[in-house]
Design a protein around this motif. Structure first.
Motif, PDB file in Angstrom:
ATOM      1  N   ILE A  14      41.989  49.979  46.812  1.00 44.27           N
ATOM      2  CA  ILE A  14      42.965  49.469  46.255  1.00 44.27           C
ATOM      3  C   ILE A  14      42.888  49.087  44.770  1.00 44.27           C
ATOM      4  O   ILE A  14      41.854  49.299  44.209  1.00 44.27           O
ATOM      5  CB  ILE A  14      43.111  48.001  46.883  1.00 44.27           C
ATOM      6  CG1 ILE A  14      41.805  47.408  46.726  1.00 44.27           C
ATOM      7  CG2 ILE A  14      43.369  48.451  48.401  1.00 44.27           C
ATOM      8  CD1 ILE A  14      41.771  45.875  47.252  1.00 44.27           C
ATOM      9  N   LYS A  27      36.571  50.887  48.516  1.00 38.55           N
ATOM     10  CA  LYS A  27      36.404  50.749  49.667  1.00 38.55           C
ATOM     11  C   LYS A  27      36.723  49.315  50.383  1.00 38.55           C
ATOM     12  O   LYS A  27      36.055  48.361  50.099  1.00 38.55           O
ATOM     13  CB  LYS A  27      34.778  51.120  50.032  1.00 38.55           C
ATOM     14  CG  LYS A  27      34.431  51.024  51.599  1.00 38.55           C
ATOM     15  CD  LYS A  27      33.083  51.461  51.953  1.00 38.55           C
ATOM     16  CE  LYS A  27      32.674  51.162  53.104  1.00 38.55           C
ATOM     17  NZ  LYS A  27      33.519  51.813  54.281  1.00 38.55           N
ATOM     18  N   THR A  28      37.670  49.172  51.248  1.00 38.93           N
ATOM     19  CA  THR A  28      38.228  48.066  51.804  1.00 38.93           C
ATOM     20  C   THR A  28      37.946  48.112  53.278  1.00 38.93           C
ATOM     21  O   THR A  28      38.389  47.077  53.941  1.00 38.93           O
ATOM     22  CB  THR A  28      39.381  48.090  51.659  1.00 38.93           C
ATOM     23  OG1 THR A  28      40.221  49.024  52.067  1.00 38.93           O
ATOM     24  CG2 THR A  28      39.988  47.906  50.034  1.00 38.93           C
ATOM     25  N   THR A  29      37.267  48.943  53.751  1.00 34.18           N
ATOM     26  CA  THR A  29      36.749  49.144  55.400  1.00 34.18           C
ATOM     27  C   THR A  29      35.619  48.653  55.479  1.00 34.18           C
ATOM     28  O   THR A  29      34.641  48.703  54.675  1.00 34.18           O
ATOM     29  CB  THR A  29      37.208  50.409  55.860  1.00 34.18           C
ATOM     30  OG1 THR A  29      36.327  51.476  55.038  1.00 34.18           O
ATOM     31  CG2 THR A  29      38.817  50.733  55.669  1.00 34.18           C
ATOM     32  N   ASP A  30      35.222  48.253  56.755  1.00 37.04           N
ATOM     33  CA  ASP A  30      33.823  47.961  57.093  1.00 37.04           C
ATOM     34  C   ASP A  30      33.277  49.200  57.800  1.00 37.04           C
ATOM     35  O   ASP A  30      34.046  50.108  57.902  1.00 37.04           O
ATOM     36  CB  ASP A  30      33.830  46.956  58.218  1.00 37.04           C
ATOM     37  CG  ASP A  30      34.407  45.540  57.784  1.00 37.04           C
ATOM     38  OD1 ASP A  30      34.183  45.152  56.653  1.00 37.04           O
ATOM     39  OD2 ASP A  30      35.129  44.900  58.564  1.00 37.04           O
ATOM     40  N   LYS A  84      40.363  53.780  51.753  1.00 34.90           N
ATOM     41  CA  LYS A  84      41.178  53.174  51.504  1.00 34.90           C
ATOM     42  C   LYS A  84      41.071  52.240  50.145  1.00 34.90           C
ATOM     43  O   LYS A  84      41.299  51.060  50.605  1.00 34.90           O
ATOM     44  CB  LYS A  84      41.515  52.258  52.739  1.00 34.90           C
ATOM     45  CG  LYS A  84      41.874  52.923  54.164  1.00 34.90           C
ATOM     46  CD  LYS A  84      42.164  52.072  55.270  1.00 34.90           C
ATOM     47  CE  LYS A  84      42.502  52.940  56.385  1.00 34.90           C
ATOM     48  NZ  LYS A  84      43.591  53.955  56.276  1.00 34.90           N
ATOM     49  N   TYR A  88      33.512  45.653  42.471  1.00 37.23           N
ATOM     50  CA  TYR A  88      34.762  46.445  42.012  1.00 37.23           C
ATOM     51  C   TYR A  88      34.580  47.051  40.806  1.00 37.23           C
ATOM     52  O   TYR A  88      33.514  46.729  40.113  1.00 37.23           O
ATOM     53  CB  TYR A  88      35.941  45.575  42.136  1.00 37.23           C
ATOM     54  CG  TYR A  88      36.145  44.565  41.155  1.00 37.23           C
ATOM     55  CD1 TYR A  88      36.848  44.667  40.129  1.00 37.23           C
ATOM     56  CD2 TYR A  88      35.335  43.280  41.238  1.00 37.23           C
ATOM     57  CE1 TYR A  88      36.967  43.773  38.929  1.00 37.23           C
ATOM     58  CE2 TYR A  88      35.506  42.299  40.187  1.00 37.23           C
ATOM     59  CZ  TYR A  88      36.215  42.818  38.895  1.00 37.23           C
ATOM     60  OH  TYR A  88      36.092  41.574  37.997  1.00 37.23           O
ATOM     61  N   VAL A 117      47.832  46.136  45.345  1.00 38.60           N
ATOM     62  CA  VAL A 117      47.853  44.875  45.779  1.00 38.60           C
ATOM     63  C   VAL A 117      48.441  43.883  45.097  1.00 38.60           C
ATOM     64  O   VAL A 117      48.599  42.646  45.690  1.00 38.60           O
ATOM     65  CB  VAL A 117      46.405  44.406  46.175  1.00 38.60           C
ATOM     66  CG1 VAL A 117      45.747  45.563  47.152  1.00 38.60           C
ATOM     67  CG2 VAL A 117      45.449  44.378  44.823  1.00 38.60           C
ATOM     68  N   ASN A 158      39.121  48.481  44.089  1.00 39.87           N
ATOM     69  CA  ASN A 158      37.849  48.361  44.921  1.00 39.87           C
ATOM     70  C   ASN A 158      38.165  49.621  45.612  1.00 39.87           C
ATOM     71  O   ASN A 158      39.162  49.887  46.504  1.00 39.87           O
ATOM     72  CB  ASN A 158      38.306  47.171  45.639  1.00 39.87           C
ATOM     73  CG  ASN A 158      37.429  46.779  46.559  1.00 39.87           C
ATOM     74  OD1 ASN A 158      36.397  47.807  47.176  1.00 39.87           O
ATOM     75  ND2 ASN A 158      37.314  45.864  47.483  1.00 39.87           N
ATOM     76  N   ARG A 187      41.693  42.165  45.800  1.00 41.60           N
ATOM     77  CA  ARG A 187      41.608  41.547  47.176  1.00 41.60           C
ATOM     78  C   ARG A 187      42.697  42.053  47.862  1.00 41.60           C
ATOM     79  O   ARG A 187      44.007  42.154  47.631  1.00 41.60           O
ATOM     80  CB  ARG A 187      41.547  40.275  47.241  1.00 41.60           C
ATOM     81  CG  ARG A 187      40.312  39.526  46.486  1.00 41.60           C
ATOM     82  CD  ARG A 187      40.053  38.199  46.823  1.00 41.60           C
ATOM     83  NE  ARG A 187      39.170  37.456  46.152  1.00 41.60           N
ATOM     84  CZ  ARG A 187      38.820  37.043  44.757  1.00 41.60           C
ATOM     85  NH1 ARG A 187      40.023  37.066  44.136  1.00 41.60           N
ATOM     86  NH2 ARG A 187      37.922  36.467  44.402  1.00 41.60           N
ATOM     87  N   ILE A 188      42.618  42.335  49.125  1.00 46.67           N
ATOM     88  CA  ILE A 188      43.690  42.667  50.107  1.00 46.67           C
ATOM     89  C   ILE A 188      44.465  41.253  50.347  1.00 46.67           C
ATOM     90  O   ILE A 188      43.825  40.351  50.826  1.00 46.67           O
ATOM     91  CB  ILE A 188      43.192  43.245  51.373  1.00 46.67           C
ATOM     92  CG1 ILE A 188      42.729  44.753  50.889  1.00 46.67           C
ATOM     93  CG2 ILE A 188      44.432  43.493  52.616  1.00 46.67           C
ATOM     94  CD1 ILE A 188      42.127  45.454  52.068  1.00 46.67           C
TER      95      ILE A 188
END
Length: 218
Positions: free
Chosen positions: A202, A163-166, A200, A105, A140, A161, A216-217
């Protein structure tokens, strides 16, 4: 001759009697005249007593006024206005570092400019990559102190962060836009240490403890 002398003596005696009667009749008036100056003296005495009473009341009034000032001061200390100036984005210097642990991050550090003292009284910064809505970072909730005073060497942290997607999806950016509030007219555009893939993103709240700003989500 004797009868004339006797008559004169009678007249003289009558005159003396009349004079005595006149003198006796005037005495009450004289007493009244003597008492007349005494009345203003009594009034003056009462006035003096009133002055003393007023004088004794004055310290009490002053004491009440003093207590009122204290309450007002205490109320001012307890109010939001006591915090002082809110930090605008242009009141701060920012640095961005890449952190690899415990997750990857960006850590943003904010510090007041030299000679400036201000307060971060909005918990979450406004963060975006580019101008599109897809690049706006969602808060978050980690961290969070309200308000945070920034002055001298004091700093505040927020974690981003991007990018929170795979997967491989996302858009690359070399800069991030940050502001202390959404309507700040002078947002700062910060250069990133490297190109970031954004999808996406955060962002955490501000905190004086950097370990509270790991995004963290939840």
């Amino acid at each position: 001759m004797r009868s004339r002398l006797a008559a004169r003596l009678v007249l003289a005696a009558a005159a003396v009697t009349a004079l005595a009667a006149t003198t006796t009749a005037c005495d009450p008036d004289d007493v009244a005249d003597t008492g007349s100056p005494a009345a203003p003296s009594a009034v003056a005495s009462t006035g003096s007593g009133g002055s003393d009473s007023s004088s004794s009341d004055s310290p009490s009034t002053g004491s009440s006024s003093s207590r009122g000032s204290t309450v007002k001061t205490d109320s001012g200390d307890g109010g939001k206005s006591a915090y002082g100036q809110s930090c605008g984005t242009n009141d701060l210097d920012f640095t961005v570092t890449w952190e690899a642990q415990p997750i990857s991050y960006y850590l943003v550090t904010a510090k007041a400019k030299s000679g400036m003292t201000c307060y971060l009284d909005v918990n979450t910064p406004s963060v975006s990559f580019g101008s599109n809505a897809d690049g706006v970072a969602s808060p978050v909730g980690q961290g969070g102190e309200d308000p945070i005073k920034l002055s001298g060497s004091a700093v505040a942290y927020t974690g981003i962060n991007p990018k929170t997607t795979d997967g491989e999806g996302g858009t690359e950016f070399g800069n991030v836009i940050i502001a202390t509030t959404e309507d700040d007219p002078n947002p700062a555009e910060l250069e990133l240490p490297d190109m970031a893939t954004v999808d996406k993103p955060i962002v955490t709240n501000w905190s004086t403890k950097r370990n509270e700003t790991i995004p963290r989500i939840i």
